[in-house]
Design a protein around this motif. Structure first.
Motif, PDB file in Angstrom:
ATOM      1  N   ARG A  80    -124.773  29.261 -20.893  1.00 15.61           N
ATOM      2  CA  ARG A  80    -123.617  30.071 -20.529  1.00 15.61           C
ATOM      3  C   ARG A  80    -123.056  30.740 -21.768  1.00 15.61           C
ATOM      4  N   PHE A 108    -115.667  26.245 -14.943  1.00 14.41           N
ATOM      5  CA  PHE A 108    -115.368  27.621 -14.555  1.00 14.41           C
ATOM      6  C   PHE A 108    -116.471  28.152 -13.660  1.00 14.41           C
ATOM      7  N   TRP A 109    -116.090  28.448 -12.420  1.00 14.70           N
ATOM      8  CA  TRP A 109    -117.043  28.940 -11.433  1.00 14.70           C
ATOM      9  C   TRP A 109    -117.041  30.454 -11.452  1.00 14.70           C
ATOM     10  N   ASN A 110    -118.206  31.025 -11.736  1.00 17.85           N
ATOM     11  CA  ASN A 110    -118.341  32.478 -11.789  1.00 17.85           C
ATOM     12  C   ASN A 110    -118.929  32.956 -10.483  1.00 17.85           C
ATOM     13  N   LYS A 125    -120.897  38.872 -14.306  1.00 16.77           N
ATOM     14  CA  LYS A 125    -120.228  38.909 -13.004  1.00 16.77           C
ATOM     15  C   LYS A 125    -120.657  40.122 -12.194  1.00 16.77           C
ATOM     16  N   CYS A 156    -113.057  33.773 -13.958  1.00 18.15           N
ATOM     17  CA  CYS A 156    -113.674  32.740 -13.124  1.00 18.15           C
ATOM     18  C   CYS A 156    -112.616  31.931 -12.372  1.00 18.15           C
ATOM     19  N   GLN A 157    -113.087  31.201 -11.373  1.00 24.82           N
ATOM     20  CA  GLN A 157    -112.226  30.295 -10.621  1.00 24.82           C
ATOM     21  C   GLN A 157    -112.418  28.866 -11.164  1.00 24.82           C
TER      22      GLN A 157
END
Length: 554
Positions: free
Chosen positions: A472, A547-549, A314, A358-359
């Protein structure tokens, strides 16, 4: 006191009231296992003299770099570094992050000495970028040093430890932040009642857990901190996690009958720690700490490495980047046919910390993509981990956090076989919220952790790669890390063209057919769960979230 060589920097009246020097004066053993037990039992806790001798021996035995600053170095540099500045106005090094220097019964000369020693450490260890725990350690060691130079040498020896299997002090923001996330993971797994209380009382759970070092290195009264430090020098970093978890357990027990002492749970916990003598004794605190059945040092190291990798992914490696971490689900961008924003935030609080960074990203929905297991695989393959949510025709809601890429099912040549890791869990949201984690987490007696200590090669994790979803970050906690009595305790997830199964052994936590229309739930050995909804159910809608990073450039 009968150790005048140690009381130069101490307010003796305060010290005698805090730690009376009434214990034995000599060590009775040199065997490590016996010393470990003596440390836990507080054998030298009441002897100022013996504690000084033991600290000297334990610190001397720490393996460290070939060239480590010693007392003579301090004598050579202190005058040049401090110069003619007034000791009362000496600045603290930037790496302590404006930490308060705990008084710990030091006299004014001792408080000045702490600042001088910290400045000299900053000069000799330019690679230390973030170390807010150091003032407390220097202040304590000053009690058991004949002069500033000796205290400097002891501290340097701890900082310069080069044993890969020993870890004492975080010296960078990345390591510090990773340890905070690791602590959050441990709370989530081993102190679920306390975690629920923190989630309900705070918008940013990780911000609360980021204070766990402050609880130990500054907030704990001196006689408590010294007892913790006794064991810490013998057993290493894992002791700190244990004690902090025990503090949360005591806090949660007290708050079950009392309201918050302040409107801010972060501050309330710190107030509780400062006044912990009203609640429990140092002996009971340590007893509670070692009654927590953590898996092993291996789990802690793997968690720390996984969290550190997630932070790097991130782009968070220095303190001024911490502001870009968003742990709450963004209400403006969230839309689900099954759960509300609040419900998703509750689920998010259960996730391993590295994924809570994450979102949520909707990758499959029966409303959008149809009722087909083949389409589910098409959209979900390459995503790791995933979150499955389903709503039944009778409005019940349940789901599962699945740690492993669904395309791992292809490794078994079309045969239905289980894969995944112990980070998987299942849950229900309606009509009643309940989470079921891997049975081994709640019942460690079912498995023994592998006896071998982790090595550099055994701790390798998948490196994150923003261009290839298959690379990932991989979760760990695989069944191979444990000696399980049967395979039933490690049946996490399985998939074929005919169905998907989550949880096995004597039953299935979730079974969903190929048309994503019908399902079954029951008790299984993997999660030791009650049925997640009506045992035989019809599916109204099903979603899978990834999971969007935001820190990774696509």
């Amino acid at each position: 006191m009968d150790a005048p060589e140690y009381n130069r920097f101490v307010d003796t009246e305060k010290m005698e009231a805090m730690i009376p020097d009434q214990g034995p004066k000599e060590m009775i053993s040199t065997d490590f296992q016996e010393i470990k037990q003596l440390a836990r039992q507080g054998y030298w806790a009441r002897s100022y003299t013996l504690r000084g001798k033991v600290y000297q021996k334990l610190i001397e035995d720490i393996p460290c770099r070939t060239v480590t600053p010693d007392a003579s170095v301090y004598s050579d540099i202190v005058g040049k570094i401090v110069g003619k500045r007034s000791n009362t106005n000496l600045p603290l090094p930037e790496f302590v992050d404006n930490s308060l220097v705990p008084s710990y019964c030091l006299n004014p000369q001792g408080e000045e000495a702490v600042r001088k020693i910290l400045l000299c450490i900053a000069n000799q260890f330019p690679d230390i970028s973030f170390c807010p725990t150091l003032p407390a350690i220097v202040a304590l060691l000053l009690h058991y040093s004949i002069d500033e130079a000796e205290c400097f040498e002891k501290t340097c020896h701890i900082l310069a430890c080069n044993d890969p299997n020993k870890r004492f002090i975080d010296q960078s923001f990345l390591a510090f932040e990773s340890s905070c996330m690791t602590f959050g993971d441990l709370v989530n797994k081993y102190c679920q009642t306390a975690h629920r209380l923190v989630v309900e009382s705070s918008e940013d759970v990780l911000q609360v857990y980021c204070d766990w070092h402050k609880w130990l290195f500054g907030d704990l009264p001196l006689n408590y901190f010294a007892r913790v430090f006794d064991v810490f020098l013998v057993e290493g970093y894992k002791v700190l996690y244990r004690v902090a978890l025990a503090i949360l357990k005591f806090y949660c027990k007290v708050k079950a009958t009392q309201p918050l002492g302040s409107e801010n749970v972060k501050q309330d916990i710190r107030m509780f720690v400062r006044d912990i003598d009203k609640t429990t004794s140092p002996e009971k605190l340590l007893d509670k700490s070692f009654a927590i059945r953590l898996f092993s040092r291996k789990e802690i190291q793997l968690l720390h490495m996984a969290n550190e990798t997630a932070l790097k992914q991130k782009g968070i490696t220095v303190k001024n980047q911490r502001q870009f971490v968003h742990l709450a689900v963004n209400a403006e961008n969230f839309q689900s046919d099954i759960v509300s924003v609040k419900e998703m935030r509750d689920i998010w609080s259960w996730l391993p910390e590295r994924f809570a960074l994450c979102q949520p990203l909707l990758i499959f929905s029966t409303m959008q993509h149809g009722y087909s297991l083949t389409r589910l695989y098409y959209h979900c393959d390459g995503h790791e981990p995933t979150l499955l949510l389903l709503k039944t025709k009778t409005k019940e809601v349940c789901g599962a956090y699945l740690s492993t890429d669904w395309r791992d099912r292809n490794k078994f040549g079309g045969k239905l076989s289980f894969f995944g890791t112990g980070e998987c869990f299942v849950f229900r949201l309606k009509p009643k919220v309940q989470r079921y984690v891997w049975v081994v987490i709640k019942h460690p007696e079912l498995a023994k952790s592998s006896s071998s200590e982790p090595t550099a090669s055994s701790l390798q994790l998948k490196e994150p790669d923003s261009t290839d979803p298959s690379k990932r970050l991989s979760p760990f906690l695989a069944a191979r890390h444990f000696n399980l009595p049967s395979k039933a305790e490690s049946m996490f997830m399985a998939g074929s063209n005919e169905c998907i199964i989550i949880g096995g052994g004597g039953g299935q936590a979730l079974y969903i057919d190929a048309d994503l229309n019908r399902g079954h739930t029951g008790h299984c050995e993997t999660f030791n769960n009650e049925p997640l909804c009506s045992e035989n159910f019809l599916i109204s809608s099903l979603e899978v979230w990834g999971f969007w990073n935001a820190g990774v450039q696509e």
